[in-house]
Enzyme design. Structure first.
Site, PDB file in Angstrom:
ATOM      1  N   THR A   1      44.823  21.328  47.713  1.00 55.47           N
ATOM      2  CA  THR A   1      45.815  20.481  48.385  1.00 55.47           C
ATOM      3  C   THR A   1      45.418  19.000  48.359  1.00 55.47           C
ATOM      4  N   ASP A   2      46.421  18.132  48.481  1.00 56.43           N
ATOM      5  CA  ASP A   2      46.139  16.689  48.583  1.00 56.43           C
ATOM      6  C   ASP A   2      45.515  16.339  49.933  1.00 56.43           C
ATOM      7  N   GLU A   3      45.535  17.297  50.876  1.00 60.25           N
ATOM      8  CA  GLU A   3      45.006  17.000  52.216  1.00 60.25           C
ATOM      9  C   GLU A   3      43.503  16.775  52.206  1.00 60.25           C
TER      10      GLU A   3
ATOM     11  N   ARG B   1      50.243  16.708  66.630  1.00 65.74           N
ATOM     12  CA  ARG B   1      48.998  17.410  66.316  1.00 65.74           C
ATOM     13  C   ARG B   1      47.804  16.518  66.609  1.00 65.74           C
TER      14      ARG B   1
ATOM     15  N   GLU C   1      43.768  30.740  54.260  1.00 66.61           N
ATOM     16  CA  GLU C   1      44.459  30.445  55.511  1.00 66.61           C
ATOM     17  C   GLU C   1      45.010  29.036  55.304  1.00 66.61           C
TER      18      GLU C   1
ATOM     19  N   TYR D   1      57.305  16.575  65.460  1.00 63.71           N
ATOM     20  CA  TYR D   1      56.078  16.160  66.139  1.00 63.71           C
ATOM     21  C   TYR D   1      56.074  14.634  66.304  1.00 63.71           C
TER      22      TYR D   1
ATOM     23  N   LYS E   1      39.311  23.353  52.680  1.00 63.63           N
ATOM     24  CA  LYS E   1      39.794  23.226  51.290  1.00 63.63           C
ATOM     25  C   LYS E   1      38.908  22.238  50.530  1.00 63.63           C
TER      26      LYS E   1
ATOM     27  N   THR F   1      47.851  39.116  55.343  1.00 63.12           N
ATOM     28  CA  THR F   1      47.787  38.556  56.697  1.00 63.12           C
ATOM     29  C   THR F   1      49.220  38.340  57.187  1.00 63.12           C
TER      30      THR F   1
ATOM     31  N   TYR G   1      41.483  22.891  58.558  1.00 61.60           N
ATOM     32  CA  TYR G   1      42.046  23.444  57.303  1.00 61.60           C
ATOM     33  C   TYR G   1      41.652  22.577  56.110  1.00 61.60           C
ATOM     34  N   SER G   2      41.933  21.271  56.193  1.00 63.10           N
ATOM     35  CA  SER G   2      41.659  20.394  55.034  1.00 63.10           C
ATOM     36  C   SER G   2      40.170  20.368  54.711  1.00 63.10           C
TER      37      SER G   2
ATOM     38  N   ILE H   1      59.658  22.652  56.942  1.00 59.83           N
ATOM     39  CA  ILE H   1      61.057  22.754  56.492  1.00 59.83           C
ATOM     40  C   ILE H   1      61.683  24.100  56.900  1.00 59.83           C
TER      41      ILE H   1
ATOM     42  N   ALA I   1      44.666  32.485  47.478  1.00 59.84           N
ATOM     43  CA  ALA I   1      44.450  33.044  48.821  1.00 59.84           C
ATOM     44  C   ALA I   1      43.755  32.043  49.729  1.00 59.84           C
TER      45      ALA I   1
ATOM     46  N   ASN J   1      52.803  18.659  49.591  1.00 57.28           N
ATOM     47  CA  ASN J   1      53.531  19.698  50.351  1.00 57.28           C
ATOM     48  C   ASN J   1      54.604  20.362  49.512  1.00 57.28           C
TER      49      ASN J   1
HETATM   50  P1  NAD Z   1      50.381  31.195  52.489  1.00 56.00           P
HETATM   51  O1  NAD Z   1      49.726  31.141  53.816  1.00 56.00           O
HETATM   52  O2  NAD Z   1      51.857  31.342  52.406  1.00 56.00           O
HETATM   53  O3  NAD Z   1      49.768  32.411  51.628  1.00 56.00           O
HETATM   54  C1  NAD Z   1      48.392  32.691  51.626  1.00 56.00           C
HETATM   55  C2  NAD Z   1      48.212  34.112  51.109  1.00 56.00           C
HETATM   56  O4  NAD Z   1      46.807  34.388  51.061  1.00 56.00           O
HETATM   57  C3  NAD Z   1      48.837  35.180  52.023  1.00 56.00           C
HETATM   58  O5  NAD Z   1      49.545  36.103  51.230  1.00 56.00           O
HETATM   59  C4  NAD Z   1      47.649  35.830  52.694  1.00 56.00           C
HETATM   60  O6  NAD Z   1      47.849  37.187  53.044  1.00 56.00           O
HETATM   61  C5  NAD Z   1      46.580  35.674  51.622  1.00 56.00           C
HETATM   62  N1  NAD Z   1      45.222  35.711  52.199  1.00 56.00           N
HETATM   63  C6  NAD Z   1      44.759  35.046  53.287  1.00 56.00           C
HETATM   64  N2  NAD Z   1      43.470  35.363  53.500  1.00 56.00           N
HETATM   65  C7  NAD Z   1      43.099  36.226  52.500  1.00 56.00           C
HETATM   66  C8  NAD Z   1      41.898  36.893  52.170  1.00 56.00           C
HETATM   67  N3  NAD Z   1      40.791  36.733  52.907  1.00 56.00           N
HETATM   68  N4  NAD Z   1      41.886  37.702  51.102  1.00 56.00           N
HETATM   69  C9  NAD Z   1      43.003  37.884  50.343  1.00 56.00           C
HETATM   70  N5  NAD Z   1      44.173  37.287  50.621  1.00 56.00           N
HETATM   71  C10 NAD Z   1      44.220  36.460  51.682  1.00 56.00           C
HETATM   72  O7  NAD Z   1      49.873  29.901  51.725  1.00 56.00           O
HETATM   73  P2  NAD Z   1      50.593  29.035  50.583  1.00 56.00           P
HETATM   74  O8  NAD Z   1      51.360  27.960  51.227  1.00 56.00           O
HETATM   75  O9  NAD Z   1      51.227  29.941  49.612  1.00 56.00           O
HETATM   76  O10 NAD Z   1      49.312  28.351  49.915  1.00 56.00           O
HETATM   77  C11 NAD Z   1      48.654  28.962  48.806  1.00 56.00           C
HETATM   78  C12 NAD Z   1      47.519  28.071  48.355  1.00 56.00           C
HETATM   79  O11 NAD Z   1      48.029  26.795  48.003  1.00 56.00           O
HETATM   80  C13 NAD Z   1      46.466  27.812  49.455  1.00 56.00           C
HETATM   81  O12 NAD Z   1      45.202  27.835  48.850  1.00 56.00           O
HETATM   82  C14 NAD Z   1      46.813  26.438  49.977  1.00 56.00           C
HETATM   83  O13 NAD Z   1      45.666  25.790  50.467  1.00 56.00           O
HETATM   84  C15 NAD Z   1      47.352  25.778  48.712  1.00 56.00           C
HETATM   85  N6  NAD Z   1      48.325  24.689  48.914  1.00 56.00           N
HETATM   86  C16 NAD Z   1      49.438  24.880  49.678  1.00 56.00           C
HETATM   87  C17 NAD Z   1      50.382  23.858  49.792  1.00 56.00           C
HETATM   88  C18 NAD Z   1      51.652  24.046  50.586  1.00 56.00           C
HETATM   89  O14 NAD Z   1      52.434  23.101  50.722  1.00 56.00           O
HETATM   90  N7  NAD Z   1      51.969  25.228  51.085  1.00 56.00           N
HETATM   91  C19 NAD Z   1      50.172  22.639  49.137  1.00 56.00           C
HETATM   92  C20 NAD Z   1      49.017  22.489  48.359  1.00 56.00           C
HETATM   93  C21 NAD Z   1      48.113  23.525  48.237  1.00 56.00           C
HETATM   94  P1  TYD Z   2      53.400  21.329  57.719  1.00 57.71           P
HETATM   95  O1  TYD Z   2      54.574  22.008  57.085  1.00 57.71           O
HETATM   96  O2  TYD Z   2      52.638  22.067  58.735  1.00 57.71           O
HETATM   97  O3  TYD Z   2      52.484  20.848  56.523  1.00 57.71           O
HETATM   98  P2  TYD Z   2      51.160  19.892  56.521  1.00 57.71           P
HETATM   99  O4  TYD Z   2      50.556  19.908  57.854  1.00 57.71           O
HETATM  100  O5  TYD Z   2      50.318  20.612  55.530  1.00 57.71           O
HETATM  101  O6  TYD Z   2      51.614  18.559  56.055  1.00 57.71           O
HETATM  102  O7  TYD Z   2      53.899  19.980  58.394  1.00 57.71           O
HETATM  103  C1  TYD Z   2      54.491  18.931  57.650  1.00 57.71           C
HETATM  104  C2  TYD Z   2      54.714  17.739  58.578  1.00 57.71           C
HETATM  105  O8  TYD Z   2      55.692  18.089  59.565  1.00 57.71           O
HETATM  106  C3  TYD Z   2      53.486  17.323  59.377  1.00 57.71           C
HETATM  107  O9  TYD Z   2      53.533  15.904  59.533  1.00 57.71           O
HETATM  108  C4  TYD Z   2      53.678  17.969  60.734  1.00 57.71           C
HETATM  109  C5  TYD Z   2      55.177  17.956  60.901  1.00 57.71           C
HETATM  110  N1  TYD Z   2      55.797  19.054  61.665  1.00 57.71           N
HETATM  111  C6  TYD Z   2      56.817  18.750  62.597  1.00 57.71           C
HETATM  112  O10 TYD Z   2      57.172  17.586  62.812  1.00 57.71           O
HETATM  113  N2  TYD Z   2      57.436  19.786  63.221  1.00 57.71           N
HETATM  114  C7  TYD Z   2      57.089  21.088  63.009  1.00 57.71           C
HETATM  115  O11 TYD Z   2      57.703  21.988  63.621  1.00 57.71           O
HETATM  116  C8  TYD Z   2      56.039  21.380  62.055  1.00 57.71           C
HETATM  117  C9  TYD Z   2      55.635  22.812  61.790  1.00 57.71           C
HETATM  118  C10 TYD Z   2      55.431  20.329  61.397  1.00 57.71           C
END
Ligand code: NAD
Ligand code: TYD
Length: 340
Positions: free
Chosen positions: A129-131, A279, A89, A213, A160, A43, A156-157, A197, A87, A185
């Site tokens: 996620t912790d969300e 948000r 969204e 935000y 999950k 994606t 999203y949360s 970040i 994987a 995060n």
């Molecule tokens: P990301 O959006 O960077 O990556 C998601 C990946 O999944 C992408 O490569 C995308 O192409 C793939 N994908 C999406 N839909 C798909 C489908 N239908 N089939 C196959 N592949 C698909 O996300 P991330 O930040 O790397 O998060 C990875 C996992 O960790 C997620 O499950 C997310 O909920 C969880 N998570 C993320 C965080 C965070 O801070 N980023 C924290 C806790 C948990």
């Molecule tokens: P984000 O990285 O989207 O993670 P999550 O929603 O999973 O916590 O956002 C982290 C925090 O930062 C959240 O409180 C929303 C805020 N935020 C901003 O203040 N500015 C921004 O441009 C974005 C993307 C998020």
């Protein structure tokens, strides 16, 4: 290698995304003998270059986790004996705009993989996620632990949370050998510029103002992606089946404090911050109690110095412009249309 020899051939879903690709890199370094098959839909959030330059190349298959015949074919062809499911969204703002792909991928996709794990007797680890626990007030001092109730706030949360419930149901009903990690995060290299970040760092690098935000008071508990990847691997290898482990490094900071650190580190004045619309339904504070994974599996964060790891992250974005520039303009256009 796991003690039970279950890591020989591993299906890593979402392995071209942020945490997934960091995990593939981590595993290739610590356990190069493991065969890794990545299934990723590629994606907007994926970048095939995330997996460049690995000495032991993973097999990368472009495809959807919701496609049960493809999943079946991969498991048979590659003699898969375990799945680590990243994987999804993953971005809250996108889920508020359009929840449909979140419901499809995060819920139905997890179901497809659980069914595959059940019918082939595979080990299954779910990355969450912790969300799922919702939030606490900013003034609160309590932390989430494995017994905290589920109260997801955003689409999203909620998806999950639903996927976590499915995973536990497959354990309880069918005995599928599952584990779950719920982490806070993540930050580090290869994170999409839509996230907090990287957005602020790349805004500064492209002459834009950092966008916070609301008033920037919301608190996040920052965890380096490498520490999360190690936690996931520990749980996959040694976690108790049917169990959940929370992962966090006790790095709680307000969003404004993080942006101010970034501005200082990039030699910019603090009043460059621009406060933009928040948000709907925004979570105020996340806080993780990681005692269980520390106690049971001996995990601890190696990158506990947030300032140092943040500097390294800034340096990574400075030196990898060709990686993020293609996605930057479109991401900012979308945010602009929504008043963020
Ligand atoms: P990301 O959006 O960077 O990556 C998601 C990946 O999944 C992408 O490569 C995308 O192409 C793939 N994908 C999406 N839909 C798909 C489908 N239908 N089939 C196959 N592949 C698909 O996300 P991330 O930040 O790397 O998060 C990875 C996992 O960790 C997620 O499950 C997310 O909920 C969880 N998570 C993320 C965080 C965070 O801070 N980023 C924290 C806790 C948990
Ligand atoms: P984000 O990285 O989207 O993670 P999550 O929603 O999973 O916590 O956002 C982290 C925090 O930062 C959240 O409180 C929303 C805020 N935020 C901003 O203040 N500015 C921004 O441009 C974005 C993307 C998020």
């Amino acid at each position: 290698m796991t003690e039970k020899g279950e890591a020989d051939s591993l299906l890593v879903t979402g392995g071209a995304g942020f945490i997934g690709s960091n995990f593939v890199r981590y595993l290739a370094r610590v356990n190069p003998q493991v065969k890794i098959v990545v299934l990723d839909k590629m994606t907007y959030a994926a970048n095939p270059h995330n997996l460049d330059g690995l000495s032991s190349n993973p097999i990368v298959i472009r495809g959807d986790v919701c496609d049960s015949s493809l999943v079946e074919q991969i498991i048979r062809e590659h003699h898969i004996n375990g799945i680590i499911h990243f994987a999804a969204e993953s971005h809250n703002d996108n889920s508020i705009r359009d929840a449909a792909p979140f419901i499809h991928t995060n819920i139905y996709g997890t179901y497809v993989l659980l069914e595959a794990a059940r019918s082939h007797g595979l080990r299954f680890h779910h990355v969450s996620t912790d969300e799922v626990f919702g939030d606490t007030s900013v003034e609160d001092v309590t932390r989430f632990d494995e017994s905290s109730p589920y109260h997801p706030s955003s689409p999203y949360s909620a998806t999950k949370a639903a996927s976590d419930h499915l995973v536990r149901a497959w354990w309880r009903t069918y005995g599928t050998r599952v584990t779950i990690t719920n982490s806070s995060n993540n930050y580090g290299p290869y994170q999409h510029v839509e996230k907090f970040i990287p957005r602020q760092i790349t805004n500064i690098l492209t002459g834009r103002r950092p966008k916070v935000y609301g008033q920037g008071k919301d608190v996040r508990d920052w965890l380096s992606v490498e520490d999360d990847c190690r936690a996931i691997w520990y749980v996959y290898c040694r976690g108790r089946l049917g169990q959940t482990y929370l992962v966090g490094a006790d790095n709680r900071l307000s969003n404004l404090a993080v942006v101010q650190m970034i501005l200082r580190m990039m030699n910019r004045p603090l009043d460059e911050v621009e406060f933009v619309g928040g948000r709907p339904g925004a979570d105020r504070r996340y806080a993780i109690d990681a005692s269980k994974i520390r106690r049971e599996l001996g995990w601890r964060p190696f990158q506990a110095n947030f300032a140092k790891s943040l500097e390294a992250t800034i340096e990574w974005y400075k030196t990898h412009e060709s990686w993020w520039i293609p996605a930057k303009q479109m991401t900012e256009l979308r945010y602009q249309q929504e008043g963020h």
